[in-house]
Design a protein around this motif. Structure first.
Motif, PDB file in Angstrom:
ATOM      1  N   PRO A 155       0.834  -1.219   0.000  1.00  0.00           N
ATOM      2  CA  PRO A 155       0.000   0.000   0.000  1.00  0.00           C
ATOM      3  C   PRO A 155       0.861   1.257   0.000  1.00  0.00           C
ATOM      4  CG  PRO A 155       0.104  -0.917   2.197  1.00  0.00           C
ATOM      5  CD  PRO A 155       0.862  -1.864   1.318  1.00  0.00           C
ATOM      6  N   GLU A 156       0.298   2.367  -0.413  1.00  0.00           N
ATOM      7  CA  GLU A 156       0.969   3.665  -0.376  1.00  0.00           C
ATOM      8  C   GLU A 156       0.646   4.325   0.962  1.00  0.00           C
ATOM      9  OE1 GLU A 156       0.040   6.081  -3.671  1.00  0.00           O
ATOM     10  OE2 GLU A 156       0.775   4.649  -5.178  1.00  0.00           O
ATOM     11  N   LEU A 157       1.633   4.343   1.838  1.00  0.00           N
ATOM     12  CA  LEU A 157       1.433   4.871   3.192  1.00  0.00           C
ATOM     13  C   LEU A 157       1.734   6.364   3.207  1.00  0.00           C
ATOM     14  CD1 LEU A 157       3.147   2.083   5.303  1.00  0.00           C
ATOM     15  CD2 LEU A 157       0.738   2.319   4.758  1.00  0.00           C
ATOM     16  N   ALA A 158       0.885   7.099   3.904  1.00  0.00           N
ATOM     17  CA  ALA A 158       1.104   8.532   4.125  1.00  0.00           C
ATOM     18  C   ALA A 158       1.597   8.703   5.553  1.00  0.00           C
ATOM     19  CB  ALA A 158      -0.184   9.316   3.889  1.00  0.00           C
ATOM     20  N   MET A 159       2.899   8.946   5.693  1.00  0.00           N
ATOM     21  CA  MET A 159       3.512   9.014   7.023  1.00  0.00           C
ATOM     22  C   MET A 159       3.784  10.472   7.378  1.00  0.00           C
ATOM     23  SD  MET A 159       3.758   5.751   7.565  1.00  0.00           S
ATOM     24  CE  MET A 159       4.893   5.527   8.891  1.00  0.00           C
ATOM     25  N   ASP A 160       3.533  10.817   8.639  1.00  0.00           N
ATOM     26  CA  ASP A 160       3.892  12.149   9.115  1.00  0.00           C
ATOM     27  C   ASP A 160       5.366  12.169   9.532  1.00  0.00           C
ATOM     28  OD1 ASP A 160       3.633  10.491  11.226  1.00  0.00           O
ATOM     29  OD2 ASP A 160       2.549  11.895  12.522  1.00  0.00           O
ATOM     30  N   TYR A 161       5.784  13.300  10.138  1.00  0.00           N
ATOM     31  CA  TYR A 161       7.199  13.461  10.483  1.00  0.00           C
ATOM     32  C   TYR A 161       7.649  12.404  11.496  1.00  0.00           C
ATOM     33  CZ  TYR A 161      11.502  15.724  12.054  1.00  0.00           C
ATOM     34  OH  TYR A 161      12.801  15.979  12.374  1.00  0.00           O
ATOM     35  N   ASP A 162       6.830  12.187  12.545  1.00  0.00           N
ATOM     36  CA  ASP A 162       7.203  11.212  13.570  1.00  0.00           C
ATOM     37  C   ASP A 162       7.055   9.789  13.059  1.00  0.00           C
ATOM     38  OD1 ASP A 162       7.760  13.189  15.404  1.00  0.00           O
ATOM     39  OD2 ASP A 162       5.672  13.340  16.051  1.00  0.00           O
ATOM     40  N   GLY A 163       6.087   9.569  12.185  1.00  0.00           N
ATOM     41  CA  GLY A 163       5.878   8.216  11.670  1.00  0.00           C
ATOM     42  C   GLY A 163       7.031   7.732  10.814  1.00  0.00           C
ATOM     43  N   LYS A 164       7.663   8.655  10.071  1.00  0.00           N
ATOM     44  CA  LYS A 164       8.809   8.258   9.263  1.00  0.00           C
ATOM     45  C   LYS A 164      10.000   7.864  10.121  1.00  0.00           C
ATOM     46  CE  LYS A 164       7.851  11.086   5.196  1.00  0.00           C
ATOM     47  NZ  LYS A 164       8.302  12.252   4.398  1.00  0.00           N
ATOM     48  N   ARG A 165      10.102   8.449  11.313  1.00  0.00           N
ATOM     49  CA  ARG A 165      11.258   8.229  12.175  1.00  0.00           C
ATOM     50  C   ARG A 165      10.970   7.291  13.337  1.00  0.00           C
ATOM     51  NH1 ARG A 165      10.910  12.559   9.553  1.00  0.00           N
ATOM     52  NH2 ARG A 165      12.749  13.692   8.757  1.00  0.00           N
ATOM     53  N   ASP A 166       9.849   6.591  13.292  1.00  0.00           N
ATOM     54  CA  ASP A 166       9.494   5.641  14.347  1.00  0.00           C
ATOM     55  C   ASP A 166      10.248   4.340  14.121  1.00  0.00           C
ATOM     56  OD1 ASP A 166       8.394   4.285  16.401  1.00  0.00           O
ATOM     57  OD2 ASP A 166       6.385   4.100  15.544  1.00  0.00           O
ATOM     58  N   ARG A 167      11.141   3.991  15.023  1.00  0.00           N
ATOM     59  CA  ARG A 167      11.976   2.799  14.841  1.00  0.00           C
ATOM     60  C   ARG A 167      11.207   1.509  15.076  1.00  0.00           C
ATOM     61  NH1 ARG A 167      15.891   2.411  20.036  1.00  0.00           N
ATOM     62  NH2 ARG A 167      16.678   0.724  18.744  1.00  0.00           N
TER      63      ARG A 167
END
Length: 583
Positions: A155-167
């Motif tokens: 799927p094409e995920l729409a990630m916010d700033y924190d979501g991209k950097r969530d380990r």
């Protein structure tokens, strides 16, 4: 606060009669005063703050242009909703449970090759150039067998700033169950072994608690890790970064004058064996500065600086991308730079002169000391100084009276002071220059040269005078004689020139022999003096530094050429491989 009803104009026109009925009366001066007092009381905190439609308090200190809603917003009372992000304009991001599916979809498996699928494995989700399976000898397109399952469509995920950097995003907690089950099986096997050991113990000497202690795992809390010491009473961990088998840096050389060891950072930057007998040999530890300033680190830093400067001036070159090009450019630049410097120096010397001053030894060798004031710490570090002290005196300096070019006291001879420019011993005399020097040298007294040289010079001068007088007599006789041919005159002139040349050559040979013998004698005396000086220096250095003598009245003078030659001959060079075999 904006408490008035903000109703759109279209709604007012549509329901004109209704609004005329419900239109509030105009506020009187008393109403405006009460509203103003209420606003001041809210700001002072004596009256309760205004409440919005959600029941939240509105800060009374917010300016009116922020708190008042526009007419098209349709607010019915005090609110700040128009200042918050509107839900219809907010961007929707993916939730935590949405993530990329990994692996292949085994729910539906293809039996035959499908059009548009991978020619190698037969999967529909990629092409042949993107296939990660081993290339088959005959692809699935032609065999139609062993069709690989399709991968999941991501799927094409729409990630916010924190979501991209969530380990931990996309982590499946169920994967940890396999690790827990593995450790549970190990524990069950250990319990089974303990039970068998207890059953096999027929005598019953060993108690179950002791068996449990022997077979229990040595967890991290109970075992001291290497380099740490855990105190269970105080709950502290004492770290020691050095392995105990290694030799401490401060034990490399126990001489207190060797390299300084900093106990706080556990660092010893200088070489501890620099002043010892092991200094020239290969040692296992040569200080921490050895790594910084050894090998090609300095050349690399110089090359990097040259690349930066060249790039700023428009030359497109990079140290890592084009090292050969950079090295060739640097060599060419250094060569042209040296040529330019030499040309500039030669042109200046040709124009102004002064080449003889460049051949003089440095001032530190001429004077054997400097006037630089420097303070050092007990570890050899410079605390203060390295700037030249200004010499201040109560006497006048650089005063040249009566046309003298040197100061009074610049010349000393036979216990008397004088001027160096004219060798005059009277202070108020006028400078006579070279004539005064010649007059003082002709005066009776000790001569600078040897007696043999002086007598020889007198003989030479008398012989030259006699030859000159004889030549004059010959010329006078020739005048009285009848005139001869021009060829005979030329031959006579040539003979006279040859005689003069021979006389000068003989004079030079005699003087060179005398000078050579004198120089050899002076050099022998200088070598003997240098040996005595070195022995005295060794004796003083072997003494305790608190008992060493100090002579402040040491005579400082310019060393002669023979003394400098003796110093160079007796100097011990560390780079000489035979230096250690010399006495």
């Amino acid at each position: 606060m904006a408490t008035a009803h903000n109703v759109p104009v279209s709604e007012i026109i549509r329901n004109k009669s209704k609004f005329e009925e419900d239109e509030p009366k105009k506020k009187s001066r008393e109403d405006w005063r009460k509203a103003k007092e209420l606003e001041e009381a809210r700001k002072a905190g004596t009256a309760p703050a205004a409440v919005d439609e959600e029941g939240k308090d509105i800060n009374p200190h917010i300016p009116q242009y922020i708190s008042s809603a526009p007419w098209y917003f349709g607010a019915k009372g005090p609110t700040l909703k128009h200042q918050r992000p509107q839900p219809e304009k907010e961007k929707q991001f993916s939730k935590l449970d949405e993530w990329y599916k990994r692996g292949v979809d085994t729910s539906s498996l293809a039996v035959k090759y499908r059009k548009g699928a991978c020619e190698n494995c037969g999967a529909m989700t990629h092409k042949k150039k993107d296939c990660m399976e081993r290339p088959r000898k005959v692809g699935a397109k032609f065999t139609g067998a062993k069709i690989a399952p399709d991968e999941f469509i991501q799927p094409e995920l729409a990630m916010d700033y924190d979501g991209k950097r969530d380990r931990w995003s996309g982590y499946d907690p169920s994967e940890h169950k396999a690790i827990i089950e593995e450790y549970q099986k190990i524990e069950e096997a250990k319990r089974h072994l303990r039970a068998e050991k207890l059953n096999s113990n027929v005598d019953g000497d060993v108690e179950p608690e002791e068996v449990d202690k022997e077979d229990e795992d040595k967890y991290v809390d109970e075992v001291d890790m290497p380099g740490t010491k855990v105190d269970s009473k105080q709950r502290i961990t004492v770290r020691n970064l050095r392995i105990r088998e290694d030799t401490a840096k401060y034990l490399r050389n126990l001489d207190p004058n060797s390299a300084y060891y900093d106990p706080k950072t556990r660092s010893m930057r200088d070489n501890p064996h620099a002043n010892s007998s092991l200094g020239d040999q290969d040692v296992d530890y040569a200080g921490e500065n050895f790594v910084r300033f050894s090998g090609d680190t300095q050349t690399h830093s110089v090359a990097q600086l040259f690349a930066w400067e060249a790039y700023e001036k428009g030359v497109d070159v990079h140290l890592l991308a084009e090292p050969t090009k950079l090295e060739m450019l640097q060599k060419e630049y250094d060569k042209k730079k040296d040529q330019f410097k030499s040309q500039v120096q030669e042109s200046i010397l040709q124009q102004y002169g002064g080449e003889e001053h460049l051949q003089a030894p440095p001032k530190s060798l001429l004077l054997a000391q400097t006037e630089d004031y420097v303070e050092y710490s007990r570890y050899g570090k410079v605390i203060k100084g390295q700037e030249k002290q200004i010499i201040r005196s109560k006497y006048e300096e650089d005063v040249y009276p009566n046309n003298h070019t040197a100061v009074w006291g610049s010349y000393w001879h036979n216990g008397r002071w004088g001027f160096k420019c004219c060798h005059s011993f009277i202070k108020n005399t006028y400078c006579t220059g070279e004539a005064g020097k010649n007059a003082s040298s002709d005066a009776p007294g000790p001569h600078t040269g040897t007696s043999y040289e002086v007598d020889h010079e007198k003989e030479e001068s008398s012989s030259s005078e006699s030859s000159y007088s004889s030549s004059e007599d010959e010329s006078e006789n020739e005048k009285h004689k009848p005139s001869t041919s021009e060829s005979n005159k030329k031959q006579k002139k040539k003979r006279k020139k040859e005689k003069k040349k021979k006389q000068k050559e003989k004079k030079k040979r005699r003087l060179s022999k005398i000078k050579k013998a004198d120089v050899e004698d002076k050099l022998k005396a200088a070598l003997a003096q240098e040996e005595l000086h070195q022995k005295e220096a060794e004796r003083i250095l072997s003494m305790d530094e608190r008992k060493r003598p100090y002579n402040s009245m040491f005579e400082v003078k310019k060393p002669t050429d023979e003394e400098m030659e003796a110093y160079y001959m007796k100097k011990k060079r560390e780079e000489d491989p035979m230096a250690q075999f010399m006495g």
